[in-house]
Design an enzyme around this catalytic site. Structure first.
Site, short mmCIF file in Angstrom:
data_model
loop_
_atom_site.label_atom_id
_atom_site.label_comp_id
_atom_site.label_asym_id
_atom_site.label_seq_id
_atom_site.Cartn_x
_atom_site.Cartn_y
_atom_site.Cartn_z
N ARG A 16 0.84 -1.20 0.00
CA ARG A 16 0.00 0.00 0.00
C ARG A 16 0.87 1.25 0.00
O ARG A 16 1.81 1.37 0.77
CB ARG A 16 -0.92 0.04 1.21
CG ARG A 16 -1.74 1.33 1.21
CD ARG A 16 -2.93 1.31 2.07
NE ARG A 16 -3.64 2.58 1.94
CZ ARG A 16 -4.71 2.87 2.62
NH1 ARG A 16 -5.22 1.99 3.46
NH2 ARG A 16 -5.30 4.03 2.46
N ARG A 25 -6.62 2.10 -3.50
CA ARG A 25 -5.59 1.44 -2.71
C ARG A 25 -5.65 -0.07 -2.89
O ARG A 25 -6.71 -0.62 -3.14
CB ARG A 25 -5.70 1.81 -1.25
CG ARG A 25 -7.08 1.60 -0.67
CD ARG A 25 -7.29 2.60 0.46
NE ARG A 25 -8.63 2.59 0.98
CZ ARG A 25 -9.55 3.51 0.71
NH1 ARG A 25 -9.29 4.50 -0.10
NH2 ARG A 25 -10.73 3.45 1.26
N ASP A 28 -6.88 -2.03 2.45
CA ASP A 28 -7.29 -1.05 3.45
C ASP A 28 -7.78 -1.82 4.67
O ASP A 28 -8.83 -2.45 4.62
CB ASP A 28 -8.39 -0.16 2.89
CG ASP A 28 -8.80 0.94 3.85
OD1 ASP A 28 -7.95 1.36 4.67
OD2 ASP A 28 -9.96 1.40 3.78
N ASP A 30 -9.05 -1.60 8.46
CA ASP A 30 -9.61 -0.65 9.42
C ASP A 30 -9.97 -1.37 10.71
O ASP A 30 -10.35 -2.54 10.70
CB ASP A 30 -10.89 -0.01 8.87
CG ASP A 30 -10.63 0.94 7.73
OD1 ASP A 30 -9.61 1.65 7.77
OD2 ASP A 30 -11.47 1.00 6.82
#
Length: 108
Positions: A16, A25, A28, A30
């Site tokens: 990334r 991207r 990701d 989270d």
């Protein structure tokens, strides 16, 4: 914040590159919620501020723990899920998540 640092390292190791906020991207990762913690710091906000608006987050959560309440929400994750959500990506159809879901759904 240790967990955040680990996730950022995984993202970096997977290639990334952070060029612009909310840009395309490769990966990701989270933190959606962590033990119902409410946190608002410059690097991390918990629960994730947009989780309740995103079916691609809420859908899998609703499969795993349908009655789960994110902090600051009055509806369960199942109730938050849009009626039009396409569930063709199901995580649990005869998969390894069945035991995990059962364990989580029996916890208070």
């Amino acid at each position: 914040l240790e967990m955040l640092e680990r996730l950022l390292k995984i993202e970096k190791n997977m290639g990334r590159i952070r060029e612009k906020k909310w840009g395309p991207r490769l990966i990701d990762l989270d933190i959606i919620d962590y033990d119902q913690m409410i946190l608002n710091e410059s690097r991390l906000t918990l629960p994730h501020p947009y989780a309740h608006e995103r079916d691609f987050v809420i859908g899998p959560m609703a499969e795993l723990v349908p009655n789960y309440l994110l902090p600051h929400q009055e509806k369960t994750v199942s109730e938050l899920l849009s009626p039009s959500e396409n569930r063709s990506y199901s995580l649990l159809k005869n998969g390894p998540w069945d035991a995990f879901r059962t364990k989580l759904s029996t916890q208070p």
